[in-house]
Design a protein around this motif. Structure first.
Motif, PDB file in Angstrom:
ATOM      1  N   ASP A   1       5.652 -11.914  -0.993  1.00  0.00           N
ATOM      2  CA  ASP A   1       6.145 -13.299  -0.438  1.00  0.00           C
ATOM      3  C   ASP A   1       5.445 -13.579   0.843  1.00  0.00           C
ATOM      4  O   ASP A   1       5.339 -14.891   1.359  1.00  0.00           O
ATOM      5  CB  ASP A   1       7.621 -12.903  -0.269  1.00  0.00           C
ATOM      6  N   PHE A   2       4.833 -12.569   1.747  1.00  0.00           N
ATOM      7  CA  PHE A   2       4.382 -12.877   2.735  1.00  0.00           C
ATOM      8  C   PHE A   2       2.809 -12.144   3.003  1.00  0.00           C
ATOM      9  O   PHE A   2       2.221 -12.199   4.057  1.00  0.00           O
ATOM     10  CB  PHE A   2       5.160 -12.167   4.016  1.00  0.00           C
ATOM     11  N   GLY A   3       2.409 -11.640   1.877  1.00  0.00           N
ATOM     12  CA  GLY A   3       1.036 -10.970   1.898  1.00  0.00           C
ATOM     13  C   GLY A   3       0.860  -9.764   2.972  1.00  0.00           C
ATOM     14  O   GLY A   3      -0.176  -9.503   3.258  1.00  0.00           O
ATOM     15  N   ILE A   4       2.020  -9.267   3.117  1.00  0.00           N
ATOM     16  CA  ILE A   4       1.955  -7.796   3.965  1.00  0.00           C
ATOM     17  C   ILE A   4       1.203  -6.799   2.968  1.00  0.00           C
ATOM     18  O   ILE A   4       1.483  -6.680   1.859  1.00  0.00           O
ATOM     19  CB  ILE A   4       3.504  -7.455   4.286  1.00  0.00           C
ATOM     20  N   PRO A   5       0.048  -6.079   3.677  1.00  0.00           N
ATOM     21  CA  PRO A   5      -0.660  -5.059   2.856  1.00  0.00           C
ATOM     22  C   PRO A   5       0.246  -3.958   2.448  1.00  0.00           C
ATOM     23  O   PRO A   5       1.235  -3.521   3.000  1.00  0.00           O
ATOM     24  CB  PRO A   5      -1.415  -4.529   3.741  1.00  0.00           C
ATOM     25  N   MET A   6       0.046  -3.543   1.126  1.00  0.00           N
ATOM     26  CA  MET A   6       0.967  -2.478   0.668  1.00  0.00           C
ATOM     27  C   MET A   6       0.702  -1.251   1.346  1.00  0.00           C
ATOM     28  O   MET A   6       1.898  -0.185   1.399  1.00  0.00           O
ATOM     29  CB  MET A   6       0.698  -2.047  -0.906  1.00  0.00           C
ATOM     30  N   ASP A   7      -0.395  -1.105   2.094  1.00  0.00           N
ATOM     31  CA  ASP A   7      -0.362   0.396   3.108  1.00  0.00           C
ATOM     32  C   ASP A   7      -0.048  -0.004   4.367  1.00  0.00           C
ATOM     33  O   ASP A   7      -0.736   0.363   5.305  1.00  0.00           O
ATOM     34  CB  ASP A   7      -1.877   0.799   2.992  1.00  0.00           C
ATOM     35  N   LEU A   8       0.759  -0.808   4.929  1.00  0.00           N
ATOM     36  CA  LEU A   8       1.346  -1.011   5.959  1.00  0.00           C
ATOM     37  C   LEU A   8       1.457   0.003   6.996  1.00  0.00           C
ATOM     38  O   LEU A   8       2.084   1.074   6.326  1.00  0.00           O
ATOM     39  CB  LEU A   8       2.619  -1.958   5.898  1.00  0.00           C
ATOM     40  N   HIS A   9       0.736   0.155   7.966  1.00  0.00           N
ATOM     41  CA  HIS A   9       1.224   1.271   8.906  1.00  0.00           C
ATOM     42  C   HIS A   9       2.625   1.337   9.064  1.00  0.00           C
ATOM     43  O   HIS A   9       3.106   0.452   9.990  1.00  0.00           O
ATOM     44  CB  HIS A   9       0.244   1.215   9.956  1.00  0.00           C
ATOM     45  N   GLN A  10       3.090   2.550   9.079  1.00  0.00           N
ATOM     46  CA  GLN A  10       4.497   2.417   9.494  1.00  0.00           C
ATOM     47  C   GLN A  10       4.725   3.610  10.718  1.00  0.00           C
ATOM     48  O   GLN A  10       4.301   4.763  10.686  1.00  0.00           O
ATOM     49  CB  GLN A  10       5.420   3.187   8.452  1.00  0.00           C
ATOM     50  N   GLU A  11       4.954   3.147  11.944  1.00  0.00           N
ATOM     51  CA  GLU A  11       5.361   3.699  12.995  1.00  0.00           C
ATOM     52  C   GLU A  11       6.371   4.915  12.896  1.00  0.00           C
ATOM     53  O   GLU A  11       7.465   4.454  12.516  1.00  0.00           O
ATOM     54  CB  GLU A  11       5.611   2.636  14.001  1.00  0.00           C
ATOM     55  N   PRO A  12       6.029   6.037  13.267  1.00  0.00           N
ATOM     56  CA  PRO A  12       7.105   7.041  13.109  1.00  0.00           C
ATOM     57  C   PRO A  12       8.443   6.667  14.049  1.00  0.00           C
ATOM     58  O   PRO A  12       8.336   6.142  15.180  1.00  0.00           O
ATOM     59  CB  PRO A  12       6.326   8.102  13.868  1.00  0.00           C
ATOM     60  N   GLY A  13       9.398   6.704  13.613  1.00  0.00           N
ATOM     61  CA  GLY A  13      10.628   6.458  14.130  1.00  0.00           C
ATOM     62  C   GLY A  13      11.113   4.935  14.022  1.00  0.00           C
ATOM     63  O   GLY A  13      12.307   4.769  14.391  1.00  0.00           O
ATOM     64  N   LYS A  14      10.434   4.224  13.342  1.00  0.00           N
ATOM     65  CA  LYS A  14      11.158   2.972  13.129  1.00  0.00           C
ATOM     66  C   LYS A  14      11.311   2.721  11.498  1.00  0.00           C
ATOM     67  O   LYS A  14      10.594   3.368  10.807  1.00  0.00           O
ATOM     68  CB  LYS A  14       9.588   1.992  13.427  1.00  0.00           C
ATOM     69  N   GLU A  15      12.352   1.951  11.358  1.00  0.00           N
ATOM     70  CA  GLU A  15      12.761   1.517   9.893  1.00  0.00           C
ATOM     71  C   GLU A  15      11.256   0.590   9.420  1.00  0.00           C
ATOM     72  O   GLU A  15      10.621  -0.120  10.334  1.00  0.00           O
ATOM     73  CB  GLU A  15      13.956   0.355  10.099  1.00  0.00           C
ATOM     74  N   LEU A  16      11.314   0.537   8.199  1.00  0.00           N
ATOM     75  CA  LEU A  16      10.206  -0.199   7.700  1.00  0.00           C
ATOM     76  C   LEU A  16       9.920  -1.647   7.952  1.00  0.00           C
ATOM     77  O   LEU A  16       8.920  -2.035   8.474  1.00  0.00           O
ATOM     78  CB  LEU A  16      10.255  -0.162   6.298  1.00  0.00           C
ATOM     79  N   HIS A  17      11.268  -2.380   8.288  1.00  0.00           N
ATOM     80  CA  HIS A  17      11.080  -3.818   8.708  1.00  0.00           C
ATOM     81  C   HIS A  17      10.653  -3.968   9.945  1.00  0.00           C
ATOM     82  O   HIS A  17      10.457  -5.081  10.663  1.00  0.00           O
ATOM     83  CB  HIS A  17      12.454  -4.446   8.121  1.00  0.00           C
ATOM     84  N   GLU A  18      10.851  -3.053  10.829  1.00  0.00           N
ATOM     85  CA  GLU A  18      10.514  -2.797  12.377  1.00  0.00           C
ATOM     86  C   GLU A  18       9.254  -2.908  12.414  1.00  0.00           C
ATOM     87  O   GLU A  18       8.518  -3.196  13.815  1.00  0.00           O
ATOM     88  CB  GLU A  18      11.334  -1.837  13.215  1.00  0.00           C
ATOM     89  N   ASN A  19       8.225  -2.627  11.469  1.00  0.00           N
ATOM     90  CA  ASN A  19       6.799  -2.708  11.622  1.00  0.00           C
ATOM     91  C   ASN A  19       6.373  -4.013  11.279  1.00  0.00           C
ATOM     92  O   ASN A  19       5.204  -4.278  11.148  1.00  0.00           O
ATOM     93  CB  ASN A  19       6.423  -1.671  10.621  1.00  0.00           C
ATOM     94  N   LEU A  20       7.130  -5.157  10.878  1.00  0.00           N
ATOM     95  CA  LEU A  20       6.764  -6.188  10.529  1.00  0.00           C
ATOM     96  C   LEU A  20       6.966  -7.337  11.485  1.00  0.00           C
ATOM     97  O   LEU A  20       7.695  -7.141  12.611  1.00  0.00           O
ATOM     98  CB  LEU A  20       7.623  -6.595   9.254  1.00  0.00           C
ATOM     99  N   PRO A  21       6.320  -8.493  11.404  1.00  0.00           N
ATOM    100  CA  PRO A  21       6.440  -9.689  12.255  1.00  0.00           C
ATOM    101  C   PRO A  21       7.931 -10.014  12.480  1.00  0.00           C
ATOM    102  O   PRO A  21       8.378 -10.172  11.308  1.00  0.00           O
ATOM    103  CB  PRO A  21       5.458 -10.832  11.743  1.00  0.00           C
ATOM    104  N   GLU A  22       8.226 -10.559  13.586  1.00  0.00           N
ATOM    105  CA  GLU A  22       9.641 -10.613  13.770  1.00  0.00           C
ATOM    106  C   GLU A  22      10.079 -11.776  13.050  1.00  0.00           C
ATOM    107  O   GLU A  22      11.252 -11.962  12.546  1.00  0.00           O
ATOM    108  CB  GLU A  22       9.934 -11.095  15.453  1.00  0.00           C
TER     109      GLU A  22
END
Lengths: 177, 177
Positions: free
Chosen positions: A30-51
């Protein structure tokens, strides 16, 4: 109820099921987010995405079908099958948070874990269960549990240091088989 | 999770919900069975019916919708509401036996017990729960429970003498409020 074996309770999302992968496929589509999105330790997945798009996860997760085609975690099926010989395995998922997940989760277990009988499935809110071991990625579920707590590693829980940790199903096998 | 109050776990069918009434309306509609069918103590409802129709209960109970329009037991709603002030009330139903009951039971609770949050609902197989009190009509659920066991009277359990018994919701209120 098989009372001779110790009770081993196992969570579903991010433990048996690769729910992050499913979220990423939808954010990618839906938004072209890369499948290997960097996930910051301690954050929920969606918290790594644009607001402007990260609230979308709530729409996804409430849709019928979301939980039906999630890939199982690597080695989860074979390991749980082997664990079932030694433990009375219960699958315990906090499915009650999402009404539309109930049938999907039930059917998903029937497809990938058909050797788990209905007697050994629990869909909960709070995990007020009585068991010897609980494998879960959420510290809120482990916190009030009275038995041995195994924190299954997920990016969002990487900062917790106070739990016995398992990083994948091979490690669970080594520890419990 | 409200840890200050004792945990009170409550079953659904034949305890919160008058499931026998629903069965009788269907047997009455389809086979003319009288609504005031004599129920022999110690027998399941369907065991009081002619052999050629009594297997029908399994078809009814697996139909979508069966669990959606069951009348609540008399005084159940008001009593559970009052109990919620004093106890951390959990609804614990062995819904996993019937896949098609999951959404119906969830929606039924939302209609009649909207004050029970999703965190306090558990759909189980075996009731491997950790609570202080369990109210249930099935001795198989009470048997392995570690807290105070209250057997909610139903025709099928009338022959059991070894449990503390409650005959209706007024009695529960007198005992626990």
């Amino acid at each position: 109820m098989d009372n001779d074996k110790p009770r081993l309770a196992i969570d579903m999302d991010e433990v048996l099921a690769d729910t992050h992968y499913k979220f990423l496929t939808l954010f990618h589509r839906d938004f072209g987010i890369p499948m290997d999105l960097h996930q910051e330790p301690g954050k929920e997945l969606h918290e790594n995405l644009p607001e402007e798009i990260n609230g979308q996860w709530e729409l996804y997760v409430n849709e019928k079908g979301f939980f039906r085609d999630i890939p199982p975690m690597p080695y989860a099926i074979d390991t749980v099958k082997a664990l079932s010989e030694k433990y009375n395995v219960y699958i315990v998922s906090a499915a009650m948070e999402f009404r539309n997940s109930l049938e999907d989760k039930f059917d998903w277990l029937g497809e990938y874990f058909p050797f788990i009988e209905w007697t050994n499935i629990l869909f909960t809110g709070d995990k007020i269960i009585s068991a010897n071991i609980l494998i879960d990625d959420r510290t809120r579920n482990l916190k009030n549990f009275n038995g041995r707590k195994l924190l299954f590693t997920s990016p969002h829980n990487l900062l917790f240091k106070e739990y016995e940790r398992v990083n994948n199903w091979q490690e669970v096998a080594e520890l419990l088989l």
